[in-house]
Design an enzyme around this catalytic site. Structure first.
Site, PDB file in Angstrom:
ATOM      1  N   ASP A   1       0.830  -1.208   0.000  1.00 15.17           N
ATOM      2  CA  ASP A   1       0.000   0.000   0.000  1.00 15.17           C
ATOM      3  C   ASP A   1       0.864   1.258   0.000  1.00 15.17           C
ATOM      4  O   ASP A   1       0.560   2.246  -0.673  1.00 15.17           O
ATOM      5  CB  ASP A   1      -0.933   0.006   1.216  1.00 15.17           C
ATOM      6  CG  ASP A   1      -1.846  -1.205   1.248  1.00 15.17           C
ATOM      7  OD1 ASP A   1      -2.319  -1.623   0.176  1.00 15.17           O
ATOM      8  OD2 ASP A   1      -2.068  -1.752   2.348  1.00 15.17           O
TER       9      ASP A   1
ATOM     10  N   HIS B   1      -5.205  -3.640   5.496  1.00 19.25           N
ATOM     11  CA  HIS B   1      -4.754  -3.978   4.144  1.00 19.25           C
ATOM     12  C   HIS B   1      -5.910  -4.507   3.290  1.00 19.25           C
ATOM     13  O   HIS B   1      -5.801  -5.539   2.642  1.00 19.25           O
ATOM     14  CB  HIS B   1      -3.633  -5.015   4.223  1.00 19.25           C
ATOM     15  CG  HIS B   1      -3.036  -5.372   2.890  1.00 19.25           C
ATOM     16  ND1 HIS B   1      -2.455  -4.436   2.054  1.00 19.25           N
ATOM     17  CD2 HIS B   1      -2.925  -6.563   2.238  1.00 19.25           C
ATOM     18  CE1 HIS B   1      -2.023  -5.040   0.952  1.00 19.25           C
ATOM     19  NE2 HIS B   1      -2.301  -6.334   1.033  1.00 19.25           N
TER      20      HIS B   1
END
Length: 342
Positions: A178, A205
């Site tokens: 990310d 996530h």
């Protein structure tokens, strides 16, 4: 400032004009890649083999090709000795005395699937890996890539607790992708090398739990229109789905995930080796919010997580993102803990 992955050994050797990669300060680190024959596992193992801090690399998978992957990698002219381990009967030997265990094992996402759809199969895999770690390498730092990460980290933690070897500073969910994606997209917008972009991504996530703190980006994101800021946030949150759709049934993010996993592994090793100020975002046991696991910048050291740096000041939009993320995180965490307690 966030840590960057080590340069490939070949590049370092070329710069030094030598083929001897060892350093006097280097420790003898063993890294295990569990799920080493898969779409993430093979490129991840390739990248870790190039890390000069790794002298033993154990590859584990249930796939028949695993010993061949190990032989293939063993022909690379870097210091790490590679061993291949196939099937549950060889799991203990793979894990034994590991310093770091990286777990990309599991089934990948396909179009239309969420990370939660992977839960049942992948939860069993992570549970069994954690049980072997508890028995064979209780002091290892565990880096979990297997999705859904938001639930897998609690599962591993509960298994280690039951075994009496749980250390919250040694169990990390890999959310580095990310951060990598956010830096890449900001680099494109700003017209700069993405490696110069420092951007914390907090929360979890998956989907709305991924919270890029664009207000804290260095350099600042060259966006002033709120609509464009929201669109960039959404793209970062849904970047995994972007890859799944683009592969049209051929898998999920593998190469970029391997890069991100190798970066976090490298940072963990640098911390273990005594380097100071090694900072990465990861998903860990936390008391920062209602969610008992949360991702944010951490200092990594000789015992895993050395210091939790929190997430600083959020603007009104980011506060709203955090508010939306917490219920989803709480649900994901409970799902993992309930599975582990069965």
């Amino acid at each position: 400032m966030f840590s960057r992955a080590l340069k490939p050994v070949a590049a370092v050797a070329a710069q030094n004009g030598a083929k001897n990669f060892s350093t006097s300060s280097q420790r003898n680190f063993k890294v295990v890649v569990a799920g080493a024959s898969g779409g993430i596992g093979q490129p991840l193992a390739l990248l870790i083999k190039q890390n000069p801090l790794v002298t033993r690399l154990a590859l584990y998978d249930i796939a028949p090709v695993t010993p061949g992957v190990a032989v293939d990698l063993s022909h690379m002219d870097t210091p790490a000795a590679v061993t291949g381990h196939k099937g549950p009967e060889e799991l203990s030997a793979a894990i034994k005395d590991a310093d770091v265990v990286v777990i990309p094992a599991g089934v990948p996402r396909k179009p239309g699937m969420t990370r939660d759809d992977l839960f049942n199969t992948n939860a069993s895999i992570v549970r069994d890996m954690a049980a072997s770690i508890a028995k064979n390498a209780p002091k290892a730092i565990v880096a979990i890539i297997t999705n859904p990460v938001n639930s897998m980290v609690p599962i591993a933690s509960e298994v280690l607790k039951k075994a009496g070897v749980y250390d919250p500073n040694r169990v990390l969910g890999v959310t580095t992708l990310d951060v990598v994606r956010a830096a890449t997209f900001i680099g494109e917008i700003n017209g700069v090398d993405p490696r110069t972009v420092q951007i914390p991504v907090i929360g979890g996530h998956s989907g709305v739990t991924i919270i890029p703190l664009l207000s804290q980006s260095q350099p600042a994101v060259k966006l002033t229109d709120q609509g464009k800021i929201e669109a960039l946030t959404k793209r970062i949150q849904e970047a995994g789905t972007e890859v799944v759709k683009a592969k049209a049934g051929g898998g999920s993010a593998t190469l970029s995930m391997a890069h991100a996993g190798a970066r976090l592994t490298g940072s963990v090793l640098r911390g273990l080796n005594g380097e100071s100020n090694v900072i990465e975002c990861a998903y860990v046991k936390s008391s920062l919010t209602e969610a008992t696991y949360f991702a944010n910048p951490l200092v990594l050291g000789k015992n895993g997580v050395e210091k939790n740096l929190g997430y600083g000041k959020l603007n009104a939009y980011e506060q709203g993102l955090l508010k939306a993320a917490i219920p989803e995180l709480l649900k994901n965490i409970k799902t993992g803990e309930d599975f582990a307690k069965k």
